[in-house]
Structure formats: structure tokens, C-alpha cells
Design an enzyme around this catalytic site. Sequence first.
Site, PDB file in Angstrom:
ATOM      1  N   LYS A 105       9.080 -24.685 -17.483  1.00 58.56           N
ATOM      2  CA  LYS A 105       8.036 -23.741 -17.055  1.00 58.56           C
ATOM      3  C   LYS A 105       8.443 -22.995 -15.783  1.00 58.56           C
ATOM      4  O   LYS A 105       8.364 -21.782 -15.729  1.00 58.56           O
ATOM      5  CB  LYS A 105       6.709 -24.477 -16.800  1.00 58.56           C
ATOM      6  CG  LYS A 105       6.179 -25.239 -18.003  1.00 58.56           C
ATOM      7  CD  LYS A 105       4.822 -25.878 -17.715  1.00 58.56           C
ATOM      8  CE  LYS A 105       4.833 -26.991 -16.705  1.00 58.56           C
ATOM      9  NZ  LYS A 105       5.520 -28.232 -17.112  1.00 58.56           N
TER      10      LYS A 105
ATOM     11  N   ARG B 106      17.443 -32.889 -12.990  1.00 56.64           N
ATOM     12  CA  ARG B 106      17.045 -31.677 -12.254  1.00 56.64           C
ATOM     13  C   ARG B 106      17.384 -31.798 -10.776  1.00 56.64           C
ATOM     14  O   ARG B 106      17.210 -32.844 -10.172  1.00 56.64           O
ATOM     15  CB  ARG B 106      15.536 -31.468 -12.430  1.00 56.64           C
ATOM     16  CG  ARG B 106      14.986 -30.339 -11.579  1.00 56.64           C
ATOM     17  CD  ARG B 106      13.714 -29.782 -12.113  1.00 56.64           C
ATOM     18  NE  ARG B 106      12.641 -30.757 -12.215  1.00 56.64           N
ATOM     19  CZ  ARG B 106      11.478 -30.499 -12.825  1.00 56.64           C
ATOM     20  NH1 ARG B 106      11.271 -29.338 -13.394  1.00 56.64           N
ATOM     21  NH2 ARG B 106      10.541 -31.418 -12.878  1.00 56.64           N
TER      22      ARG B 106
ATOM     23  N   ARG C 237      13.938 -33.999  -6.574  1.00 61.40           N
ATOM     24  CA  ARG C 237      12.519 -34.215  -6.251  1.00 61.40           C
ATOM     25  C   ARG C 237      12.209 -35.704  -6.328  1.00 61.40           C
ATOM     26  O   ARG C 237      12.682 -36.383  -7.235  1.00 61.40           O
ATOM     27  CB  ARG C 237      11.654 -33.476  -7.268  1.00 61.40           C
ATOM     28  CG  ARG C 237      11.278 -32.088  -6.865  1.00 61.40           C
ATOM     29  CD  ARG C 237      10.617 -31.318  -7.969  1.00 61.40           C
ATOM     30  NE  ARG C 237       9.491 -31.998  -8.623  1.00 61.40           N
ATOM     31  CZ  ARG C 237       8.763 -31.449  -9.579  1.00 61.40           C
ATOM     32  NH1 ARG C 237       9.019 -30.226 -10.002  1.00 61.40           N
ATOM     33  NH2 ARG C 237       7.784 -32.116 -10.130  1.00 61.40           N
TER      34      ARG C 237
ATOM     35  N   ARG D 232       4.250 -39.214 -15.672  1.00 58.06           N
ATOM     36  CA  ARG D 232       3.866 -37.794 -15.724  1.00 58.06           C
ATOM     37  C   ARG D 232       3.710 -37.334 -17.170  1.00 58.06           C
ATOM     38  O   ARG D 232       2.807 -36.570 -17.507  1.00 58.06           O
ATOM     39  CB  ARG D 232       4.913 -36.935 -14.986  1.00 58.06           C
ATOM     40  CG  ARG D 232       4.853 -37.144 -13.479  1.00 58.06           C
ATOM     41  CD  ARG D 232       6.106 -36.639 -12.778  1.00 58.06           C
ATOM     42  NE  ARG D 232       6.322 -35.220 -12.944  1.00 58.06           N
ATOM     43  CZ  ARG D 232       7.493 -34.610 -12.774  1.00 58.06           C
ATOM     44  NH1 ARG D 232       8.558 -35.302 -12.430  1.00 58.06           N
ATOM     45  NH2 ARG D 232       7.599 -33.318 -12.947  1.00 58.06           N
TER      46      ARG D 232
ATOM     47  N   ARG E 113      -4.101 -28.116 -15.767  1.00 56.25           N
ATOM     48  CA  ARG E 113      -3.553 -29.354 -16.304  1.00 56.25           C
ATOM     49  C   ARG E 113      -4.648 -30.247 -16.868  1.00 56.25           C
ATOM     50  O   ARG E 113      -4.361 -31.354 -17.292  1.00 56.25           O
ATOM     51  CB  ARG E 113      -2.836 -30.097 -15.195  1.00 56.25           C
ATOM     52  CG  ARG E 113      -1.301 -30.025 -15.267  1.00 56.25           C
ATOM     53  CD  ARG E 113      -0.793 -30.878 -14.141  1.00 56.25           C
ATOM     54  NE  ARG E 113       0.588 -31.227 -14.195  1.00 56.25           N
ATOM     55  CZ  ARG E 113       1.567 -30.569 -13.604  1.00 56.25           C
ATOM     56  NH1 ARG E 113       1.342 -29.435 -13.003  1.00 56.25           N
ATOM     57  NH2 ARG E 113       2.790 -31.049 -13.653  1.00 56.25           N
TER      58      ARG E 113
HETATM   59  P1  AMP Z   1       4.946 -29.934 -11.109  1.00 55.33           P
HETATM   60  O1  AMP Z   1       5.727 -29.336  -9.999  1.00 55.33           O
HETATM   61  O2  AMP Z   1       4.129 -28.931 -11.857  1.00 55.33           O
HETATM   62  O3  AMP Z   1       5.783 -30.800 -12.009  1.00 55.33           O
HETATM   63  O4  AMP Z   1       3.889 -30.932 -10.430  1.00 55.33           O
HETATM   64  C1  AMP Z   1       4.307 -32.053  -9.671  1.00 55.33           C
HETATM   65  C2  AMP Z   1       3.133 -32.973  -9.395  1.00 55.33           C
HETATM   66  O5  AMP Z   1       2.129 -32.284  -8.636  1.00 55.33           O
HETATM   67  C3  AMP Z   1       2.387 -33.478 -10.629  1.00 55.33           C
HETATM   68  O6  AMP Z   1       2.996 -34.622 -11.183  1.00 55.33           O
HETATM   69  C4  AMP Z   1       1.007 -33.782 -10.036  1.00 55.33           C
HETATM   70  O7  AMP Z   1       1.016 -34.970  -9.282  1.00 55.33           O
HETATM   71  C5  AMP Z   1       0.828 -32.633  -9.070  1.00 55.33           C
HETATM   72  N1  AMP Z   1       0.223 -31.434  -9.716  1.00 55.33           N
HETATM   73  C6  AMP Z   1       0.796 -30.203  -9.865  1.00 55.33           C
HETATM   74  N2  AMP Z   1      -0.051 -29.345 -10.465  1.00 55.33           N
HETATM   75  C7  AMP Z   1      -1.182 -30.051 -10.722  1.00 55.33           C
HETATM   76  C8  AMP Z   1      -2.418 -29.725 -11.330  1.00 55.33           C
HETATM   77  N3  AMP Z   1      -2.667 -28.497 -11.831  1.00 55.33           N
HETATM   78  N4  AMP Z   1      -3.357 -30.709 -11.425  1.00 55.33           N
HETATM   79  C9  AMP Z   1      -3.151 -31.944 -10.921  1.00 55.33           C
HETATM   80  N5  AMP Z   1      -1.996 -32.320 -10.342  1.00 55.33           N
HETATM   81  C10 AMP Z   1      -1.017 -31.388 -10.223  1.00 55.33           C
END
Ligand code: AMP
Length: 207
Positions: free
Chosen positions: A13, A127, A153, A164, A88
Site C-alpha cells: 500500500k 522490509r 521497523r 497484525r 482499518r
Molecule cells: P502501518 O504503517 O499502516 O502498517 O501501521 C502500523 C501500525 O500502526 C499498525 O499495526 C497499528 O498498530 C497502527 N495503525 C496504523 N493505522 C491504523 C489505523 N487506521 N487504525 C488503528 N491502528 C492503526
Amino acid sequence: MDLILFGPPGAGKGTQAARLIDLLEIPQISTGDMMRAARKSGTELGKKFDSYMSDGKLVPDEMVIALMEERLTQPDAAKGAIFDGFPRTQNQAEALDVLLEKLGRKISKLVVLEVPVKNIVERVVGRRVDPASGQTYHIRYNPPPSGLEVIQRSDDTEDVVHQRYEGYKAKTEPALPYYEARGLVARVDGVGSLDEVFERIKNALGV
Ligand code: AMP
């Protein structure tokens, strides 16, 4: 245009959103990036985000929605946005509609990047990120230029990625019918080279 990029962790994404920015001339809004920035700045809010993120759990809806409300008022997002990692949950999806409606806008399309679970772990664990630019790489599929200092990360570990992915299946994927009912969902095969997947997304969007 307001567009959602949807899919499991490691679906591509963020990578594809970065390419769409130039094409569509609208910003990428990644709640994950925003929360990582807050975490890095060490604020109280950042610490709260961290307590969920480091375990691979979703941050509570109220906190994410408040963050989005603020972000959408910024001038660069006046003409649309590419939502990456948001919504989400079903609650977030409904809240996004309300926020957009206030601005006289609505979601034009949701692109689901479909990647089988067997590919997810390898993608996420491999990654790497350039902390200066935020640009992501993969040790095997998209290696960083030699000499560039990249980091992993803290939630891109094998343990956390399972959590996740389960969160995606349990809470995020069930929000899809909300968009399917309105005919907004385009399913795109997320397996292939970055260019191949980008072409498929462009076809799905008709751009
Ligand atoms: P991402 O960078 O999108 O993979 O997000 C990393 C982490 O941030 C996720 O595993 C969640 O802990 C948190 N996170 C990111 N976006 C959301 C969202 N829209 N709702 C809830 N938690 C989020």
C-alpha cells in the site's frame, strides 16, 4: 479524488501510494506514518500510540479518527487524498465518510491489494526503511542502494506481523462489504513487480 488503498500488512500500500502521489497530484495519508512520527517525537500521544503499535494491535478508533480529522483540514489535502492504512475498521470507515461529507467529498474507489498470506511474512520481515526519506525497500525484491543506512521497523518482526495479519482479518477485512455495497471495490493482484502492480492499479482506477 479520494481513494483508499486497502490490504493486509506488506501488501504494498505505502509503496504504491508513493507512486500514485505524482500521478494523481494528491497526498498520501498514512495513519501508520503519522503515528510513527508522533512516536518519534516522544509526545504523550506518541507514547500511547506506541503501546499498541509495538504489539501489532490496532490503535483505538477514537484516537485514529481524531488524527484523521485534523489531517484532512490541512491545505494539501483539499482536493483529495490517497488513504493508506486507513480505514482499518468499520467504525473508521463510517467516520471517514462523515469527515469527507463535511468537505463535500466522497470516496471514489477502494483498491484492495491482494497478497496471499504465504508472501506476507517474507515481505514484511524483509522490509527496510530509509529513516531520512521514509522510502521503503525490500532486502531481496527492491534492495536499497549500497551505502544507504536503512532500518527495520520495530513492528516488522515475524512475531508482530502475525498479530497484525490477524487484526487485518478480524477487524479490517470485515469493513469491505461496506464499500462493496456501493460498488467501490476494485480487487488488484498485489503479487508481481512494483511496475506490474502499479499498472494494474492504474487500470483499476482508469487513470
Ligand atoms: P502501518 O504503517 O499502516 O502498517 O501501521 C502500523 C501500525 O500502526 C499498525 O499495526 C497499528 O498498530 C497502527 N495503525 C496504523 N493505522 C491504523 C489505523 N487506521 N487504525 C488503528 N491502528 C492503526
